[in-house]
Every structure is written in C-alpha cells, then in structure tokens.
Design a protein around this motif. Structure first.
Motif, PDB file in Angstrom:
ATOM      1  N   SER A 161       1.029  -1.144  -0.144  1.00  0.00           N
ATOM      2  CA  SER A 161      -0.230  -0.266   0.300  1.00  0.00           C
ATOM      3  C   SER A 161       0.763   1.169   0.094  1.00  0.00           C
ATOM      4  CB  SER A 161      -1.053   0.205   1.222  1.00  0.00           C
ATOM      5  OG  SER A 161       0.582   0.388   1.967  1.00  0.00           O
ATOM      6  N   ILE A 162       1.790   0.902   0.611  1.00  0.00           N
ATOM      7  CA  ILE A 162       2.705   2.781   0.652  1.00  0.00           C
ATOM      8  C   ILE A 162       3.596   2.921  -1.012  1.00  0.00           C
ATOM      9  CG2 ILE A 162       4.930   3.362   1.332  1.00  0.00           C
ATOM     10  CD1 ILE A 162       4.766   1.823   4.206  1.00  0.00           C
ATOM     11  N   GLN A 164       1.585   1.584  -3.935  1.00  0.00           N
ATOM     12  CA  GLN A 164       0.725   2.522  -4.380  1.00  0.00           C
ATOM     13  C   GLN A 164       0.995   3.622  -4.040  1.00  0.00           C
ATOM     14  OE1 GLN A 164      -2.581  -0.077  -3.626  1.00  0.00           O
ATOM     15  NE2 GLN A 164      -1.465  -2.189  -4.290  1.00  0.00           N
ATOM     16  N   SER A 165       1.406   3.786  -2.785  1.00  0.00           N
ATOM     17  CA  SER A 165       0.496   5.070  -2.617  1.00  0.00           C
ATOM     18  C   SER A 165       1.400   6.430  -2.986  1.00  0.00           C
ATOM     19  CB  SER A 165       0.788   5.806  -1.116  1.00  0.00           C
ATOM     20  OG  SER A 165      -0.779   5.353  -0.459  1.00  0.00           O
ATOM     21  N   LYS A 168       0.377   6.848  -6.759  1.00  0.00           N
ATOM     22  CA  LYS A 168      -0.086   7.714  -6.836  1.00  0.00           C
ATOM     23  C   LYS A 168       0.199   9.273  -6.366  1.00  0.00           C
ATOM     24  CE  LYS A 168      -3.590   5.078  -5.539  1.00  0.00           C
ATOM     25  NZ  LYS A 168      -5.006   4.369  -4.633  1.00  0.00           N
ATOM     26  N   ALA A 169       1.093   9.185  -5.464  1.00  0.00           N
ATOM     27  CA  ALA A 169       2.040  10.985  -5.019  1.00  0.00           C
ATOM     28  C   ALA A 169       2.258  11.403  -6.291  1.00  0.00           C
ATOM     29  CB  ALA A 169       2.733  10.688  -3.934  1.00  0.00           C
ATOM     30  N   PRO A 218       4.099   9.717   1.101  1.00  0.00           N
ATOM     31  CA  PRO A 218       3.745   9.750   0.208  1.00  0.00           C
ATOM     32  C   PRO A 218       3.800  11.493   0.194  1.00  0.00           C
ATOM     33  CG  PRO A 218       2.952   8.223   0.539  1.00  0.00           C
ATOM     34  CD  PRO A 218       3.703   8.370   1.396  1.00  0.00           C
ATOM     35  N   ASN A 219       2.942  11.759   1.494  1.00  0.00           N
ATOM     36  CA  ASN A 219       2.608  13.574   1.383  1.00  0.00           C
ATOM     37  C   ASN A 219       4.220  14.083   1.669  1.00  0.00           C
ATOM     38  OD1 ASN A 219       0.404  13.723   2.110  1.00  0.00           O
ATOM     39  ND2 ASN A 219       0.422  12.971   4.304  1.00  0.00           N
TER      40      ASN A 219
END
Length: 229
Positions: A161-162, A164-165, A168-169, A218-219
């Motif tokens: 999931s990380i 993928q995040s 996306k970022a 991601p941020n």
C-alpha cells in the motif's frame, strides 16, 4: 483501460496505428493514432504495465512510417483516393513533438528523439512559428526538448500500500513532462539505490543534477515535487 481495449479490438491497424472509424476509407489520420499513443503512454504511467508502453511505441513508429514529411513535420493524413495534398498542422506537431520527446526517456530509443527533432524542424519555420501571435506551445515544446523531465522513481513491492501511495503521489504532480517508473527493490538496472538495505518502499526524485534523498512518506514526496516546479 476498457475504452482502450475496445479501440484496440475495433480500430487497430495490424502495424500499430488506429483507424478513424470502422471503414476509415479516407484515412488514416495522424490525430487518431497520436491521441491513442498519448493515452497509452499515460495508461503505462498509471498501471506500470509494459504492454501499454509497447503499444505506444508501435503507434509512434506507425506515425513515423506513414506521416513523416520530407524536410520537417508530420502531415495530417495519408492521401488515398482524393487529389488533396496533406500538410502538417501546428497543434498536431506540437503534441507529437512533446509525446515523442517524452517517450524517448521511457523507450531509450534514439529514433523517437529523432521524431521530436523532425517536428521542431517544421515548427521552427518562420511562417509557422509566427502564424499565431498567442502561440506558446512551440516555446513549451522547445523547452522540453532542451531539458530533461522530472524523474520520479518508486522502489518497492507493487502490491504494498505504501508503494501504491507513493506512485499515486507521483502521478498527482501536475507537471505532464515527467518520467515516473516503479521498480521492485534491488532491481539490477537501478543506480546506487539498488544497494538499499530496507524492504520498506521508498521514492526519490531527480531533476538535472539534483537527486533527492529517499522518501517514504507520500505527502513528503508531493512536497518535494512541488519544490521542483
């Protein structure tokens, strides 16, 4: 993906280009294959499935085979049964130049860089460059041709999931001219990052001579990319 698969099933030429409609009696047209090539490159960036990159390359090579004009530029369509003489169109050549120039970084094929240069030969003609006073697309194409894209590399298990995040970022970064790739950790074609010892997914960015440290949030990746704009 569903739309692309339908078009591939019903509009694909055997050598990689796309028909305008079911019969395509007056085509093929540059705009149809160009639009699909751009769409499939974006599908590759979103899905990271190599099949979309291969189809993009096939479509661009189709354009080179059928639409290339001697001296510079690519014409709007292939003449068949009419007496018309196809000419290049400014917007199509700007779009094709930007696509093939970006594709060069994904395909690592010199012929795609050559196509971008061939577009510029047409766009830089005085009568073309001055045809529209408010035309900025030629300047943008020239800028991208001279500069490398922002690079976003994500390393990690694609099912994590990380990972993928982070992907996306990178996709949310508003700049279109970017190179974004996802790799499994310790993949052989990576640089010094292949020596990374952790299994936790991470990303790094690169622009010109600058290369960031590893980014796991991601941020933080989004903030880093905003600094590169």
């Amino acid at each position: 993906v569903n739309a692309a698969n339908w078009i591939i099933k019903h509009r694909l030429f055997p050598d990689g280009g796309f028909r305008h409609d079911k019969n395509d009696s007056n085509g093929p047209y540059l705009s149809d294959t160009l639009a699909m090539a751009r769409a499939m490159l974006q599908l590759f960036r979103v899905t990271q499935q190599e099949k979309w990159l291969i189809r993009t390359i096939n479509a661009v090579d189709f354009i080179s085979l059928y639409f290339k004009q001697r001296g510079g530029g690519f014409v709007t369509h292939v003449e068949r049964q009419t007496n018309s003489s196809p000419k290049p169109q400014i917007d199509e050549n700007i779009s094709l130049m930007r696509l093939t120039n970006l594709l060069t970084h994904y395909s690592d094929m010199r012929r795609h860089r050559g196509m971008a240069k061939h577009c510029l030969r047409y766009l830089c003609l005085e009568e073309v460059a001055t045809a529209r006073e408010d035309e900025t697309g030629i300047l943008l194409a020239d800028l991208e041709y001279r500069d490398k894209p922002v690079e976003v590399t994500i390393i990690g298990d694609p099912h994590n999931s990380i990972t993928q995040s982070l992907h996306k970022a990178g996709l949310r970064h508003p700049i279109w001219y970017k190179y974004i790739r996802c790799y499994q950790n310790r993949q052989p074609n990576l640089s010094w990052h292949q020596l990374h010892k952790t299994d936790k997914p991470f990303a790094f960015t690169k622009m010109d001579e600058y290369e960031s440290n590893d980014i796991t949030n991601p941020n933080n990746l989004q903030q880093q990319l905003l600094k590169l704009m």
